[in-house]
Enzyme design. Sequence first.
Site, PDB file in Angstrom:
ATOM      1  CG  ASP A 171      28.526 -40.528 -42.606  1.00  0.00           C
ATOM      2  OD1 ASP A 171      28.424 -39.463 -42.740  1.00  0.00           O
ATOM      3  OD2 ASP A 171      28.406 -41.058 -41.319  1.00  0.00           O
ATOM      4  CB  THR A 230      18.008 -46.909 -32.410  1.00  0.00           C
ATOM      5  OG1 THR A 230      19.073 -46.894 -33.215  1.00  0.00           O
ATOM      6  CG2 THR A 230      17.469 -48.241 -32.303  1.00  0.00           C
ATOM      7  NE  ARG A 232      18.071 -37.755 -29.278  1.00  0.00           N
ATOM      8  CZ  ARG A 232      18.786 -38.610 -28.725  1.00  0.00           C
ATOM      9  NH1 ARG A 232      18.630 -39.716 -29.156  1.00  0.00           N
ATOM     10  NH2 ARG A 232      19.786 -38.163 -27.684  1.00  0.00           N
ATOM     11  CG  ASP A 256      14.906 -47.080 -28.236  1.00  0.00           C
ATOM     12  OD1 ASP A 256      14.104 -47.555 -27.405  1.00  0.00           O
ATOM     13  OD2 ASP A 256      16.030 -46.255 -27.986  1.00  0.00           O
ATOM     14  CD  GLU A 261      11.737 -40.063 -27.292  1.00  0.00           C
ATOM     15  OE1 GLU A 261      12.405 -40.122 -26.103  1.00  0.00           O
ATOM     16  OE2 GLU A 261      12.166 -40.668 -28.457  1.00  0.00           O
ATOM     17  CG  HIS A 280      14.865 -42.533 -26.130  1.00  0.00           C
ATOM     18  ND1 HIS A 280      14.667 -41.433 -26.482  1.00  0.00           N
ATOM     19  CD2 HIS A 280      16.339 -42.906 -26.129  1.00  0.00           C
ATOM     20  CE1 HIS A 280      16.089 -40.750 -26.859  1.00  0.00           C
ATOM     21  NE2 HIS A 280      16.979 -41.925 -26.644  1.00  0.00           N
ATOM     22  CB  ALA A 283      21.919 -46.198 -24.481  1.00  0.00           C
TER      23      ALA A 283
HETATM   24  N1  LIG Z   1      18.035 -44.623 -28.577  1.00  0.00           N
HETATM   25  C1  LIG Z   1      19.183 -44.317 -27.826  1.00  0.00           C
HETATM   26  O1  LIG Z   1      18.906 -44.469 -26.685  1.00  0.00           O
HETATM   27  C2  LIG Z   1      20.354 -43.570 -28.382  1.00  0.00           C
HETATM   28  C3  LIG Z   1      21.943 -44.016 -27.878  1.00  0.00           C
HETATM   29  C4  LIG Z   1      22.790 -43.689 -28.447  1.00  0.00           C
HETATM   30  C5  LIG Z   1      22.815 -42.705 -29.692  1.00  0.00           C
HETATM   31  N2  LIG Z   1      21.366 -42.262 -30.136  1.00  0.00           N
HETATM   32  C6  LIG Z   1      21.371 -41.548 -31.203  1.00  0.00           C
HETATM   33  O2  LIG Z   1      21.680 -42.042 -32.371  1.00  0.00           O
HETATM   34  C7  LIG Z   1      22.283 -41.257 -33.444  1.00  0.00           C
HETATM   35  C8  LIG Z   1      23.676 -41.531 -33.729  1.00  0.00           C
HETATM   36  O3  LIG Z   1      24.565 -41.757 -32.560  1.00  0.00           O
HETATM   37  P1  LIG Z   1      26.269 -42.020 -32.702  1.00  0.00           P
HETATM   38  O4  LIG Z   1      26.724 -41.968 -31.631  1.00  0.00           O
HETATM   39  O5  LIG Z   1      26.529 -43.002 -33.955  1.00  0.00           O
HETATM   40  O6  LIG Z   1      26.576 -40.609 -33.474  1.00  0.00           O
HETATM   41  P2  LIG Z   1      27.915 -40.035 -34.324  1.00  0.00           P
HETATM   42  O7  LIG Z   1      27.987 -38.570 -33.910  1.00  0.00           O
HETATM   43  O8  LIG Z   1      29.184 -40.973 -33.958  1.00  0.00           O
HETATM   44  O9  LIG Z   1      27.631 -40.467 -35.959  1.00  0.00           O
HETATM   45  C9  LIG Z   1      26.599 -39.909 -36.482  1.00  0.00           C
HETATM   46  C10 LIG Z   1      26.959 -39.951 -37.892  1.00  0.00           C
HETATM   47  O10 LIG Z   1      26.048 -39.482 -38.798  1.00  0.00           O
HETATM   48  C11 LIG Z   1      26.508 -38.907 -39.909  1.00  0.00           C
HETATM   49  N3  LIG Z   1      25.705 -37.976 -40.882  1.00  0.00           N
HETATM   50  C12 LIG Z   1      25.422 -36.711 -40.267  1.00  0.00           C
HETATM   51  N4  LIG Z   1      24.406 -36.217 -40.948  1.00  0.00           N
HETATM   52  C13 LIG Z   1      24.022 -37.217 -41.941  1.00  0.00           C
HETATM   53  C14 LIG Z   1      23.295 -37.225 -42.899  1.00  0.00           C
HETATM   54  N5  LIG Z   1      22.407 -36.256 -43.261  1.00  0.00           N
HETATM   55  N6  LIG Z   1      23.286 -38.273 -43.771  1.00  0.00           N
HETATM   56  C15 LIG Z   1      24.023 -39.525 -43.474  1.00  0.00           C
HETATM   57  N7  LIG Z   1      24.762 -39.425 -42.498  1.00  0.00           N
HETATM   58  C16 LIG Z   1      24.579 -38.253 -41.469  1.00  0.00           C
HETATM   59  C17 LIG Z   1      27.795 -38.326 -39.341  1.00  0.00           C
HETATM   60  O11 LIG Z   1      28.630 -38.106 -40.286  1.00  0.00           O
HETATM   61  C18 LIG Z   1      28.209 -39.214 -38.277  1.00  0.00           C
HETATM   62  O12 LIG Z   1      29.394 -40.146 -38.916  1.00  0.00           O
HETATM   63  C19 LIG Z   1      22.252 -39.829 -32.529  1.00  0.00           C
HETATM   64  O13 LIG Z   1      21.424 -39.178 -33.058  1.00  0.00           O
HETATM   65  C20 LIG Z   1      22.098 -40.153 -31.321  1.00  0.00           C
HETATM   66  O14 LIG Z   1      21.462 -39.312 -30.581  1.00  0.00           O
HETATM   67  C21 LIG Z   1      20.506 -42.868 -29.410  1.00  0.00           C
END
Ligand SMILES: NC(=O)c1ccc[n+]([C@@H]2O[C@H](COP(=O)([O-])OP(=O)(O)OC[C@H]3O[C@@H](n4cnc5c(N)ncnc54)[C@H](O)[C@@H]3O)[C@@H](O)[C@H]2O)c1
Length: 325
Positions: A171, A230, A232, A256, A261, A280, A283
């Site tokens: 990250d 999980t 996008r 997921d 979708e 999906h 959560a």
């Molecule tokens: N499937 C589901 O139902 C579901 C539920 C919750 C979140 N999500 C998805 O999960 C993802 C993460 O959620 P989160 O709450 O942890 O987000 P978050 O914003 O807390 O964390 C995302 C992290 O990704 C890092 N990042 C950004 N671009 C990057 C890259 N190119 N390489 C490496 N790291 C990078 C950021 O620095 C950050 O620390 C989001 O896309 C969110 O939409 C999906």
Amino acid sequence: MTKIAIIGSIRLEGWSILKNKGYDVSEITDFSSTNLIEKLQDVEGISLRTLKLTGNILEKCKKLKIIARHGVGYDNVDLNYLNDKKIALAITGTANAVSVAEHVMTMFLNICKMVKLSDQLVRDGKFTDKTLMPDLFEIYKKNIFILGFGRVGKALAQRCLGFDSKVYVYDPFIENSVIKKSNCFPIDFEEGLKIADFISVHIPLNEKTRNVIAKKQLMLMKDTCILVNTSRGGIVNEMDLIWALTNKKIYGAGTDVFEKEPPNDNNPLFKLNNICLSPHSAALTVECRKRMAIETCENIVNYLQDKSKLNISNIVNKQNLNLDI
Ligand SMILES: NC(=O)c1ccc[n+]([C@@H]2O[C@H](COP(=O)([O-])OP(=O)(O)OC[C@H]3O[C@@H](n4cnc5c(N)ncnc54)[C@H](O)[C@@H]3O)[C@@H](O)[C@H]2O)c1
């Protein structure tokens, strides 16, 4: 009276927070543009699930002050428009991570223990065919590579450490010291892909992250690697994943999320038995839906009525609104 629209149903725990404030709350179930424009024209707040809200609809919402996402991703909202108009965009930052991290563990375990196939053998009266099953694996002492160390990535790391795995993280926006403090190892992206037994993706979808895992990256992985997404659809290129799974370039996968979708009925992923699919729903545990409903509605109420109670870190465009003090 302050009007609030709920787009996509949420649990009653959220509704009651809005009702207790005396707001006029209504749920929108007809998502046609005409209906959305009519119903949203005088609302001050919107609770939004997954519907895409584009600029042409938002520009008719003359009283809108906040869109509160029931979730953390916000690629379904036109953030540039909200920034221009100084409309807040909130997420449920404390609600989702545990459920999603548990979902990833479920997918890891499902594939490495071949749960679906094992279940089917017993049901089909093929108990003794267990010797013909593909190899089963442990998570114990394996290399887990987590892409993105935000809320979900951190929650997953904790759970993997509970399985005595070695957790590697890429990250670029997080200090290495933070990663090390969590008992994980910072690693370069390509190196992480090469050494991983399990990979999980936890980054947002944007123009920089689309196809971050495609054929070239899949080629770098071990042929025993299990890849879970999980985050996008589109972060892992779906056609290239199908190619890798079909040609056994990796051992298995879990997803997921899909590029489209719901996915088309003839999506080739459905024919593969080395991938675990879910709609999906990472959560969508009861506990998480309850937390999301409450946090979504608290974001609306606190933003509209009492910013001193607002969890500012939930406001995506806080700098734009000069809230980031
Ligand atoms: N499937 C589901 O139902 C579901 C539920 C919750 C979140 N999500 C998805 O999960 C993802 C993460 O959620 P989160 O709450 O942890 O987000 P978050 O914003 O807390 O964390 C995302 C992290 O990704 C890092 N990042 C950004 N671009 C990057 C890259 N190119 N390489 C490496 N790291 C990078 C950021 O620095 C950050 O620390 C989001 O896309 C969110 O939409 C999906």
